[in-house]
Design an enzyme around this catalytic site. Structure first.
Site, PDB file in Angstrom:
ATOM      1  N   HIS A  29       0.817  -1.225   0.000  1.00  0.00           N
ATOM      2  CA  HIS A  29       0.000   0.000   0.000  1.00  0.00           C
ATOM      3  C   HIS A  29       0.850   1.275   0.000  1.00  0.00           C
ATOM      4  CE1 HIS A  29      -4.090  -1.718   0.466  1.00  0.00           C
ATOM      5  NE2 HIS A  29      -3.431  -2.727   1.023  1.00  0.00           N
ATOM      6  N   ASN A 135      -7.091  -5.080  -5.381  1.00  0.00           N
ATOM      7  CA  ASN A 135      -8.287  -4.257  -5.554  1.00  0.00           C
ATOM      8  C   ASN A 135      -7.999  -2.770  -5.381  1.00  0.00           C
ATOM      9  OD1 ASN A 135      -7.871  -4.809  -2.732  1.00  0.00           O
ATOM     10  ND2 ASN A 135      -9.897  -3.967  -2.325  1.00  0.00           N
ATOM     11  N   HIS A 136      -6.873  -2.423  -4.735  1.00  0.00           N
ATOM     12  CA  HIS A 136      -6.552  -1.006  -4.550  1.00  0.00           C
ATOM     13  C   HIS A 136      -5.845  -0.410  -5.759  1.00  0.00           C
ATOM     14  CE1 HIS A 136      -7.466  -0.046  -0.246  1.00  0.00           C
ATOM     15  NE2 HIS A 136      -7.584  -1.367  -0.216  1.00  0.00           N
TER      16      HIS A 136
END
Length: 205
Positions: A29, A135-136
């Site tokens: 992330h 999915n990000h």
């Protein structure tokens, strides 16, 4: 010393030249809380620590399981920092000891000149990175381009497992070989759980 004379208790001692050494990481992330004055460097420090471990352990490749970025359209600084770290730790003179056996046009269909990056004569890759998207950081927008596509076209990451046809999914593995060991690496980037469940139940995957 021969392999046979190394056997202890009947167990076979494998040749190191035949063993894949892989570092697996996921959900880094990059860019999360990058505007927070206290936490702004956390994700970049984490990614650098992963790359340092990979270099120290002399892994054959890094496998990223998705969500390298926190969002599909990360900031220019986030992309800059990611590419800087990849160039620092994954480029160099150390030879890559794994053979790429599958068809790169099938594994990397979004590239204009499909190939695995360590076979690119214009690059000196020491640690290959293979990654799917999560999915990000999935592709969005009119042209369906994400930050992962930018890393792929710059040849810093081998981005695979992307599938745009949601009526039927066919996964072609990346085929690798090290010494006498062969590895089939299957990857499927993010598809919504409900859709993926329907594909499984109707045997269209």
């Amino acid at each position: 010393m021969s392999q046979e004379s190394n056997n202890l208790g009947g167990s076979e001692v494998r040749d190191e030249a035949d063993i894949f050494n892989i570092l697996v990481a996921t959900d880094i992330h990059l860019g999360f809380e990058e505007n927070n004055p206290i936490r702004d460097q956390d994700t970049f420090d984490t990614f650098e620590e992963i790359l340092k471990i990979a270099a120290a352990e002399e892994v054959d490749f890094i496998l990223l399981g998705g969500d390298l970025f926190h969002c599909t359209r990360p900031s220019p600084f986030c992309i800059y920092k990611c590419t800087e770290l990849l160039r620092q730790y994954c480029l160099g003179d150390k030879p890559v000891e794994i053979e790429f056996l599958s068809d790169p046009a099938v594994n990397f269909p979004t590239l204009s000149n499909p190939s695995v990056n360590y076979e690119d004569p214009n690059l000196n890759v020491s640690i290959p990175v293979f990654s799917i998207h999560g999915n990000h950081d999935d592709p969005t927008g009119q042209k369906q381009i994400s930050a992962m596509d930018l890393l792929a076209t710059s040849r810093l990451v081998n981005y695979f497992g992307r599938w745009n046809n949601h009526d039927k999914v066919e996964i072609e593995p990346i085929l690798l070989k090290k010494g006498q060991t062969k590895l089939a690496l299957y990857g499927l980037s993010h598809i919504k759980d409900e859709r993926l469940g329907r594909l499984f139940s109707t045997k269209r995957l």
